[in-house]
Motif scaffolding. Structure first.
Motif, short mmCIF file in Angstrom:
data_model
loop_
_atom_site.label_atom_id
_atom_site.label_comp_id
_atom_site.label_asym_id
_atom_site.label_seq_id
_atom_site.Cartn_x
_atom_site.Cartn_y
_atom_site.Cartn_z
N SER A 106 0.07 -8.05 40.47
CA SER A 106 0.19 -8.28 39.03
C SER A 106 -0.48 -9.61 38.67
CB SER A 106 1.65 -8.31 38.62
OG SER A 106 2.26 -9.47 39.15
N ILE A 108 0.89 -12.19 37.26
CA ILE A 108 1.67 -13.37 37.66
C ILE A 108 1.64 -13.57 39.18
CG2 ILE A 108 3.98 -12.28 37.80
CD1 ILE A 108 4.91 -14.97 36.30
N GLU A 109 1.58 -12.48 39.93
CA GLU A 109 1.48 -12.64 41.39
C GLU A 109 0.15 -13.30 41.77
OE1 GLU A 109 4.28 -8.88 42.79
OE2 GLU A 109 2.17 -8.54 42.33
N ARG A 141 7.58 -19.44 40.18
CA ARG A 141 7.36 -18.34 39.24
C ARG A 141 7.47 -18.84 37.80
NH1 ARG A 141 7.06 -12.99 40.57
NH2 ARG A 141 7.24 -11.63 38.78
N TYR A 145 4.59 -18.70 35.03
CA TYR A 145 4.81 -18.06 33.73
C TYR A 145 4.46 -19.03 32.59
CZ TYR A 145 6.81 -14.98 30.26
OH TYR A 145 6.96 -14.14 29.18
N ASP A 155 2.08 -11.92 27.96
CA ASP A 155 2.35 -10.49 27.73
C ASP A 155 1.84 -9.62 28.88
OD1 ASP A 155 3.40 -11.19 25.39
OD2 ASP A 155 1.78 -10.41 24.11
N ALA A 157 1.84 -10.59 32.10
CA ALA A 157 2.31 -11.15 33.38
C ALA A 157 2.58 -10.08 34.44
CB ALA A 157 3.56 -12.00 33.15
N GLU A 158 3.20 -8.97 34.04
CA GLU A 158 3.59 -7.95 35.03
C GLU A 158 2.54 -6.84 35.18
OE1 GLU A 158 6.00 -8.74 36.87
OE2 GLU A 158 6.78 -10.35 35.59
N HIS A 159 1.47 -6.95 34.47
CA HIS A 159 0.41 -5.93 34.50
C HIS A 159 -0.41 -6.11 35.79
CE1 HIS A 159 -2.99 -3.51 33.22
NE2 HIS A 159 -2.38 -3.22 32.08
N ASP A 160 -0.77 -5.01 36.46
CA ASP A 160 -1.67 -5.14 37.61
C ASP A 160 -3.00 -5.70 37.15
OD1 ASP A 160 0.16 -4.14 39.32
OD2 ASP A 160 -0.91 -2.27 39.76
#
Ligand SMILES: Nc1ncnc2c1ncn2[C@@H]1O[C@H](COP(=O)(O)OP(=O)(O)OP(=O)(O)O)[C@@H](O)[C@H]1O
Length: 266
Positions: A106, A108-109, A141, A145, A155, A157-160
């Motif tokens: 993602s 954020i990762e 984290r 963020y 918005d 952040a969790e999207h691949d």
């Protein structure tokens, strides 16, 4: 704007980046051939024909290459011979010519990977203290963020990373380079691969990052429109040496620079 005389504090502040007589050879190729330069802050573009040594310079500053001779100082600290994670912890962030993101992670990762880089020498200790490690992870984290929020990417952040537009991925890479709060940010050809129409927007974005994160930016770039529009200073390399430095107008009128580019095109 009226110019002002430098104060004593200005004179004491070490340059954001300083290279002094740096030499790096690959076999018979002199990639850097006694390169000296100084960047005091703001946005500084490093330009020059193909093979001039621009990426090699970045690789020396970020610890990927070790020159055979010379000195490289970041905010007054000699970084030659330090491993990349130590240099990152000293306040250097960088992006790469080809996006170096992991598509299946993602956003954020991907940004977190930049934060882990700063702690590379503490990973074993963390593994031995799992509770502390979890707290540590939560803090990293939160830091990641916060950077995404400041760059208006929260918005996503969790999207691949896969599937996001190229222009957004460029910003994610900048976010990753900013997560450790660098004082010097190296951008390697940020406009590469972007359609012409998106380059102005990228220029505005880089200028905003410079202001909002109070970071000195050095960018290697071939897109002269971008260089001319956002750089406070331009440094020109050719054959591993600095051949000119000044404002964009000054260096573009410099006969040595014109000859270097014409020579490379012949
Ligand atoms: N790992 C390497 N091994 C051998 N030669 C290298 C290596 N890295 C760079 N070089 C050589 O060093 C010289 C400088 O290369 P560098 O990539 O720094 O130039 P550049 O100014 O970034 O060029 P470009 O604008 O094309 O990216 C070139 O002659 C290049 O072929």
């Amino acid at each position: 704007m009226a110019s002002r005389a430098p104060t004593q504090a200005d004179e004491r502040t070490p340059p954001a980046l300083e290279a002094d007589d740096v030499q790096l050879r690959f076999g018979g190729i002199r990639a850097l051939d006694g390169l000296s330069l100084r960047v005091d802050g703001g946005i500084c573009a490093v330009v020059g024909p193909n093979g001039a040594g621009k990426s090699t310079l970045f690789n020396c500053v970020s610890g990927l290459y070790r020159p055979q001779r010379g000195a490289v100082r970041v905010n007054g600290t000699d970084v030659l011979g330090l491993p990349p994670h130590r240099i990152s912890a000293l306040g250097v962030g960088r992006t790469f010519q080809n996006l170096a993101l992991f598509p299946r992670l993602s956003v954020i990762e991907n940004v977190l990977l930049g934060a882990y880089q700063r702690h590379a020498d503490g990973l074993v200790a963390c593994a031995l203290h799992l509770r502390r490690q979890r707290r540590h992870e939560r803090r990293l984290r939160a830091e990641a963020y916060e950077v995404l929020e400041r760059l208006e990417l929260a918005d996503l952040a969790e999207h691949d990373a896969s599937g996001l537009p190229f222009s957004v991925l460029k910003r994610v890479e900048i976010a990753r380079a900013l997560v450790n709060g660098p004082r010097l940010l190296l951008l390697d050809e940020p406009a590469a691969g972007l359609p012409h129409g998106q380059v102005d927007e990228l220029g505005g974005y880089i200028s905003a990052v410079r202001r909002d994160f109070d970071v000195a930016i050095v960018l290697v770039e071939h897109h002269m429109g971008l260089v001319m529009s956002i750089s406070d200073r331009v440094i020109v390399l050719n054959l591993g040496r600095c051949i000119a430095a000044g404002t964009a107008d000054e260096v573009s009128a410099d006969p040595t620079v014109i000859e270097a580019y014409l020579g490379a095109a012949r």
